[in-house]
Design an enzyme around this catalytic site. Structure first.
Site, PDB file in Angstrom:
ATOM      1  N   CYS A  21      30.469  79.638  22.686  1.00 53.34           N
ATOM      2  CA  CYS A  21      29.181  80.091  22.150  1.00 53.34           C
ATOM      3  C   CYS A  21      29.189  81.562  21.753  1.00 53.34           C
ATOM      4  CB  CYS A  21      28.073  79.833  23.179  1.00 53.34           C
ATOM      5  SG  CYS A  21      27.714  78.089  23.461  1.00 53.34           S
ATOM      6  N   GLU A  45      21.026  78.452  27.500  1.00 53.77           N
ATOM      7  CA  GLU A  45      21.954  79.227  26.675  1.00 53.77           C
ATOM      8  C   GLU A  45      22.386  78.326  25.532  1.00 53.77           C
ATOM      9  OE1 GLU A  45      26.391  80.722  26.796  1.00 53.77           O
ATOM     10  OE2 GLU A  45      25.161  81.914  28.180  1.00 53.77           O
TER      11      GLU A  45
END
Length: 541
Positions: free
Chosen positions: A312, A278
Site C-alpha cells: 500500500c 488502512e
C-alpha cells in the site's frame, strides 16, 4: 530488452516437484487448520467447500483450508467474548509476558514462517523477513509500553479537593481484524498483538490466499501462553465471512481496498461500532534539484519495487526536477535493471512473483494501456515465464498522461512512472493530485526545506531521504492515511488505544455539586459565577 535483463538469476525452488516447502507435512497443515473456527453444532445449509489457494511460484494447489459460514463467525465471536472476560482481568504486565514469549519464539522459528509466506505469496525471502522484523518490533514495543499507554490518568475535577476524577482505559471487547494477502504476518498479526494487549479478544478473518501463515502464528501464540479461545480465526469469502465479522464484533480493524473499506465503515457505523481502516494509495516521491541522485535512484527502486510493488505504501509516481531529470532517470533505470528475479527459499532473489493471475493481468493491463496511448517504456514491461508463471519485470514508464489508467489508478505492482517538474510549488501540486493520502517521499540535501514541504503534502506519512520504510518502521509513530487512504492509525499510542474506550470515573466527596440544602438557586449561581471569573483571572486551565 537487452541481454543483461535476460541473465537475471533463476534459482530453483527447494522442493523438486512443487513450491511446497519440504518440511511442511499434511499432518502439520491439519494441525494448523484445526484453528479455523467451525461450529459443527450449527452448520448452515449449503456450507461451502474448503478453500484451496494456488502457489504463485508454480500454480500448484497449496492446501485445503476449512471455509466458514456466518454461523461460524457468530460462534467464534461468542467464544472469544467468553474468553475476553477473564483476559480483561489479567494484569497488563502478564499479557506483556505472553507477547514477549511470542516475540522470542517468532525470532527462533522464523525460517518456518518465512517459508510459508513465500509459498503463499511468492514474495522474495528478504521481503518476507521484513514482515518478521516488523511483528517482532511491534510485539516488543507494545509489550514494554502497554502499561504506559493504558495507564489511568488523573484529571482535575469540577471542585478541586472535593471532586476526584480518573480517566481509565477499558477494552472494546471483541475486535475483528480483516487483513489482506500481501503482508499476511505483518498486517494479519501486527494488528492482533496490540488488540490482545489492550485486553480484547480477537476474531481474525484470514485471507484465503494466506491462511496458513496466520494459522501457524496462531499456534505459536498459543504455545507462548495465550488462552486458547482468545484469538479466533475464520476463513472464507470476504463478502460473506468478512461481512459476518463486521456484524459480530465490537470494533473493526480493516486493511484493504478503498471500495471495500467504505463498505466496512458503513456497515460498522450502522451498528455504532468503530473502525480503523488502512486503504489504498497512489504514493508520490519528489526528487528536488539538490538531491543526491544516486541515493535517490537507489531509494526509489526500493520504494517502488519492494514486495514486487504489492504494498500500500509503495511509490508509484515520481516527480523529478527538470534540471536533474535525465540523470535521475538513467540512474533509476540502471538500479532497476540490476534487480534479480528469483523464486527460491533463500536470499538470492531481489524480487519475487506477483500473487495471482488476476494481479498479473491488472499490472499488464496498466502497462499496455499506457504504452498503447503513447507512454515510453524505459525498462521492464513484460512477463517472465522462464522464471515463473506470475513474474513481471520491474517497469519504469515516462511520458505518462492523465488519459492513461496508470496515471491515477493504483497499480499495486512493480510499475513506476516518472514526471518532470519545474518548481517546488508545482511538485507539491502534483504530489497532492488525486484523492489518496497514505505515504509520500521527498529527496533533498536541504532537509529543513524538505520538512517544510512535507507539511504541505496531504499524506499520513512523509519520508525524507527514504522511500517508505523510515516512517513505517518507526513503531512508536502513528501510521495511517488521509482522504481515500483510510481512517485511524496503527503503531504508536493510538495503535493500542484505539482498541479501548476511555471511561471517566468521578468521585464526589463531602459536598454535592449544586446548591446547599438551605441555599437559593440565585445565590448559588452568583457565587459560582464569581468563582468562574476568579479562575479566569488566576489563569486556571
Amino acid at each position: 530488452m537487452n541481454s543483461e535483463q535476460h541473465q537475471m538469476e533463476v534459482p530453483l525452488p527447494r522442493a523438486a516437484s512443487s513450491s511446497r516447502p519440504a518440511w511442511v507435512t499434511d499432518e502439520l497443515i491439519g494441525r494448523w487448520c484445526a484453528w479455523v473456527h467451525r461450529d459443527e453444532t450449527r452448520q448452515e445449509p449449503g456450507a461451502v467447500e474448503p478453500l484451496t489457494a494456488i502457489a504463485p511460484y508454480d500454480l500448484s494447489p497449496i492446501a485445503p483450508v476449512p471455509a466458514c459460514v456466518p454461523g461460524d463467525v457468530e460462534s467464534a465471536a461468542a467464544a472469544a467474548a467468553g474468553a475476553q472476560r477473564e483476559w480483561s482481568r489479567t494484569p497488563v504486565a502478564r499479557r506483556g509476558e505472553i507477547v514477549l514469549a511470542f516475540h522470542d519464539l517468532l525470532l527462533e522459528r522464523q525460517d518456518q514462517v518465512l517459508d510459508l509466506i513465500q509459498w503463499e505469496t511468492g514474495k522474495a525471502r528478504y521481503h518476507a523477513w521484513q514482515e518478521v522484523a516488523q511483528v517482532v518490533a511491534i510485539a516488543r514495543h507494545y509489550a514494554r509500553r502497554a502499561g504506559r499507554y493504558l495507564a489511568t490518568r488523573r484529571v482535575r475535577g469540577m471542585i478541586p479537593g472535593l471532586t476526584k476524577v480518573r480517566q481509565v482505559r477499558v477494552p472494546k471487547g471483541v475486535v475483528g481484524v480483516i487483513s489482506p494477502w500481501n503482508y499476511p504476518l505483518y498486517l494479519g498479526v501486527g494488528d492482533v498483538v496490540p488488540a490482545l494487549l489492550a485486553g480484547n479478544a480477537v476474531v481474525s478473518k484470514a485471507d484465503p490466499q494466506t491462511a496458513l501463515t496466520m494459522l501457524w502464528t496462531r499456534s505459536l501464540l498459543n504455545e507462548a501462553g495465550l488462552p486458547a479461545d482468545l484469538w479466533q480465526i475464520v476463513a472464507g469469502d470476504g463478502a460473506v465471512v468478512g461481512t459476518a465479522v463486521v456484524d459480530a464484533v465490537d470494533f473493526v480493524c480493516f486493511t484493504g481496498s478503498t471500495a471495500t473499506g467504505r463498505a466496512v465503515a458503513e456497515r460498522a457505523a450502522r451498528r455504532l461500532v468503530g473502525s480503523s481502516l488502512e486503504l489504498g494509495g497512489k504514493n508520490p516521491l519528489i526528487v528536488r534539484e539538490d538531491a543526491d541522485i544516486a541515493a535517490a535512484a537507489a531509494g526509489t527502486a526500493v520504494a517502488a519495487f519492494t514486495n514486487t510493488g504489492q504494498m500500500c505504501i509503495h511509490i508509484e509516481r515520481v516527480y523529478v526536477h527538470e534540471n536533474v531529470y535525465d540523470a535521475f532517470r538513467d540512474e533509476l533505470v540502471r538500479a532497476t535493471k540490476a534487480l534479480r528475479l528469483g523464486r527460491s527459499y533463500d536470499y538470492v532473489g531481489d524480487l519475487g512473483s506477483l500473487v495471482s493471475p488476476k494481479q498479473l493481468a491488472a499490472v499488464r493491463a496498466h502497462v499496455e494501456d499506457a504504452v498503447g496511448k503513447g507512454a515510453k517504456l524505459l525498462t521492464g514491461g513484460r512477463t517472465r515465464p522462464d522464471v515463473g508463471p506470475l513474474f513481471y519485470e520491474p517497469t519504469i514508464l515516462e511520458d505518462v498522461t492523465p488519459a492513461m489508467d496508470v496515471c491515477t489508478d493504483e497499480t499495486f505492482g512493480p510499475v513506476v512512472s516518472l514526471y518532470p517538474y519545474s518548481t517546488d510549488d508545482e511538485a507539491l501540486k502534483l504530489a497532492n493530485q488525486g484523492t489518496y493520502g497514505l505515504s509520500a517521499s521527498i529527496w533533498s540535501r536541504d532537509t529543513r526545506e524538505a520538512a517544510r514541504m512535507a507539511g504541505l503534502i496531504r499524506s499520513g506519512s512523509v519520508n525524507i531521504n527514504d522511500g517508505a520504510a523510515a516512517a513505517a518502521g518507526s513503531i512508536e509513530a502513528d501510521m495511517g492515511g488521509m482522504g481515500d487512504s483510510g481512517l485511524g492509525r496503527r503503531h504508536g499510542a493510538e495503535g493500542l488505544r484505539k482498541y479501548t474506550e476511555s471511561q471517566t470515573v468521578a468521585v464526589q466527596r463531602l459536598l454535592p455539586l449544586g446548591p446547599l440544602p438551605a441555599q437559593s438557586l440565585e445565590k448559588f449561581v452568583r457565587r459560582t459565577n464569581g468563582q468562574l471569573a476568579l479562575m479566569r483571572r488566576l489563569r486556571v486551565r
